[in-house]
Enzyme design. Sequence first.
Site, PDB file in Angstrom:
ATOM      1  N   ASP A  30      -8.590   1.546  -0.206  1.00 32.14           N
ATOM      2  CA  ASP A  30      -8.307   2.184  -1.136  1.00 32.14           C
ATOM      3  C   ASP A  30      -6.794   3.276  -0.867  1.00 32.14           C
ATOM      4  O   ASP A  30      -7.059   3.694   0.443  1.00 32.14           O
ATOM      5  CB  ASP A  30      -9.413   3.236  -1.503  1.00 32.14           C
ATOM      6  CG  ASP A  30      -9.192   3.895  -2.912  1.00 32.14           C
ATOM      7  OD1 ASP A  30      -9.903   3.539  -3.730  1.00 32.14           O
ATOM      8  OD2 ASP A  30      -8.380   4.654  -3.168  1.00 32.14           O
ATOM      9  N   ASN A  86     -17.908   2.157 -10.436  1.00 33.86           N
ATOM     10  CA  ASN A  86     -17.631   3.220 -11.604  1.00 33.86           C
ATOM     11  C   ASN A  86     -17.233   2.354 -12.854  1.00 33.86           C
ATOM     12  O   ASN A  86     -16.616   1.370 -12.852  1.00 33.86           O
ATOM     13  CB  ASN A  86     -16.596   3.927 -11.262  1.00 33.86           C
ATOM     14  CG  ASN A  86     -16.677   4.933 -10.168  1.00 33.86           C
ATOM     15  OD1 ASN A  86     -17.886   5.459 -10.143  1.00 33.86           O
ATOM     16  ND2 ASN A  86     -15.653   5.192  -9.477  1.00 33.86           N
ATOM     17  N   GLN A  93     -14.235   5.455 -14.430  1.00 33.52           N
ATOM     18  CA  GLN A  93     -13.553   4.092 -14.109  1.00 33.52           C
ATOM     19  C   GLN A  93     -12.099   4.501 -14.239  1.00 33.52           C
ATOM     20  O   GLN A  93     -11.782   4.431 -15.627  1.00 33.52           O
ATOM     21  CB  GLN A  93     -14.006   2.968 -14.748  1.00 33.52           C
ATOM     22  CG  GLN A  93     -13.137   1.668 -14.200  1.00 33.52           C
ATOM     23  CD  GLN A  93     -13.849   0.478 -15.023  1.00 33.52           C
ATOM     24  OE1 GLN A  93     -14.651   0.431 -15.678  1.00 33.52           O
ATOM     25  NE2 GLN A  93     -13.212  -0.982 -14.475  1.00 33.52           N
ATOM     26  N   HIS A  99     -14.340  -3.639  -9.947  1.00 33.13           N
ATOM     27  CA  HIS A  99     -14.099  -3.279  -8.170  1.00 33.13           C
ATOM     28  C   HIS A  99     -15.407  -2.499  -7.704  1.00 33.13           C
ATOM     29  O   HIS A  99     -15.833  -1.603  -8.236  1.00 33.13           O
ATOM     30  CB  HIS A  99     -12.912  -2.610  -7.907  1.00 33.13           C
ATOM     31  CG  HIS A  99     -12.532  -1.336  -8.673  1.00 33.13           C
ATOM     32  ND1 HIS A  99     -12.302  -1.287  -9.846  1.00 33.13           N
ATOM     33  CD2 HIS A  99     -12.922   0.057  -8.281  1.00 33.13           C
ATOM     34  CE1 HIS A  99     -12.159  -0.102 -10.313  1.00 33.13           C
ATOM     35  NE2 HIS A  99     -12.587   0.743  -9.399  1.00 33.13           N
ATOM     36  N   HIS A 101     -16.497  -0.389  -4.752  1.00 29.97           N
ATOM     37  CA  HIS A 101     -16.168   0.876  -3.673  1.00 29.97           C
ATOM     38  C   HIS A 101     -17.180   0.628  -2.629  1.00 29.97           C
ATOM     39  O   HIS A 101     -18.481   0.623  -2.849  1.00 29.97           O
ATOM     40  CB  HIS A 101     -16.226   2.206  -4.075  1.00 29.97           C
ATOM     41  CG  HIS A 101     -15.348   2.674  -5.292  1.00 29.97           C
ATOM     42  ND1 HIS A 101     -13.867   3.213  -5.176  1.00 29.97           N
ATOM     43  CD2 HIS A 101     -15.376   2.526  -6.688  1.00 29.97           C
ATOM     44  CE1 HIS A 101     -13.539   3.569  -6.061  1.00 29.97           C
ATOM     45  NE2 HIS A 101     -14.115   3.071  -6.923  1.00 29.97           N
TER      46      HIS A 101
HETATM   47  P1  5GP Z   1     -11.963   3.688 -10.200  1.00 29.47           P
HETATM   48  O1  5GP Z   1     -11.841   5.555 -10.393  1.00 29.47           O
HETATM   49  O2  5GP Z   1     -11.507   2.969 -11.166  1.00 29.47           O
HETATM   50  O3  5GP Z   1     -13.587   3.485  -9.745  1.00 29.47           O
HETATM   51  O4  5GP Z   1     -11.382   3.421  -8.537  1.00 29.47           O
HETATM   52  C1  5GP Z   1     -10.189   3.059  -8.728  1.00 29.47           C
HETATM   53  C2  5GP Z   1      -9.736   3.214  -7.120  1.00 29.47           C
HETATM   54  O5  5GP Z   1      -8.360   2.636  -7.125  1.00 29.47           O
HETATM   55  C3  5GP Z   1      -9.288   4.677  -6.771  1.00 29.47           C
HETATM   56  O6  5GP Z   1     -10.127   5.024  -5.644  1.00 29.47           O
HETATM   57  C4  5GP Z   1      -7.820   4.603  -6.328  1.00 29.47           C
HETATM   58  O7  5GP Z   1      -7.608   5.545  -5.163  1.00 29.47           O
HETATM   59  C5  5GP Z   1      -7.551   3.216  -5.975  1.00 29.47           C
HETATM   60  N1  5GP Z   1      -6.204   2.795  -6.381  1.00 29.47           N
HETATM   61  C6  5GP Z   1      -5.613   3.310  -7.530  1.00 29.47           C
HETATM   62  N2  5GP Z   1      -4.337   2.419  -7.441  1.00 29.47           N
HETATM   63  C7  5GP Z   1      -4.235   1.721  -6.177  1.00 29.47           C
HETATM   64  C8  5GP Z   1      -3.243   1.048  -5.317  1.00 29.47           C
HETATM   65  O8  5GP Z   1      -2.267   0.700  -6.064  1.00 29.47           O
HETATM   66  N3  5GP Z   1      -3.610   0.629  -4.280  1.00 29.47           N
HETATM   67  C9  5GP Z   1      -4.956   0.794  -3.887  1.00 29.47           C
HETATM   68  N4  5GP Z   1      -5.180   0.238  -2.363  1.00 29.47           N
HETATM   69  N5  5GP Z   1      -6.011   1.329  -4.309  1.00 29.47           N
HETATM   70  C10 5GP Z   1      -5.482   1.997  -5.570  1.00 29.47           C
END
Ligand code: 5GP
Length: 113
Positions: A30, A86, A93, A99, A101
């Site tokens: 991440d 999420n 999300q 995805h 985590h």
């Molecule tokens: P969500 O909030 O959708 O459950 O998680 C999305 C995750 O993707 C977040 O923890 C955020 O830090 C990560 N993330 C967003 N954009 C990128 C990216 O371009 N590269 C990587 N490696 N992680 C990302």
Amino acid sequence: MSDCIFCKIISKEIPGNIAYEDDRILAFHDLEPQAPVHVLIVPKKHIASLDDVAQEDAELLGYLMSKVKDVAAGLGLENGYRVVINTGEDGFQTVKHLHIHLLGKRKMTWPPG
Ligand code: 5GP
Ligand code: ZN
């Protein structure tokens, strides 16, 4: 999905710090880690969220879940870990590509925030 950031990481259009890859799934670190180890595990097939899973995806998602322990082992998470998916607005999300985590190397608390 041409505008999906995780699809771009999967296709190598955008570089990702990859922890595990095979023909069906990808695990990458991440960008904003919330634990000393914070990896996202995704199906290579674009599925927007748990709300968008079709019956035909059941085998792929079973495979994804079955690989979590291997990704965790590869990252040295022998003392345990947490997985989070999420989903939707209330689930906070932010990226609309399903995805997992995978968080580890610190003691988690409950309930989550
Ligand atoms: P969500 O909030 O959708 O459950 O998680 C999305 C995750 O993707 C977040 O923890 C955020 O830090 C990560 N993330 C967003 N954009 C990128 C990216 O371009 N590269 C990587 N490696 N992680 C990302
Ligand atoms: Zn995608």
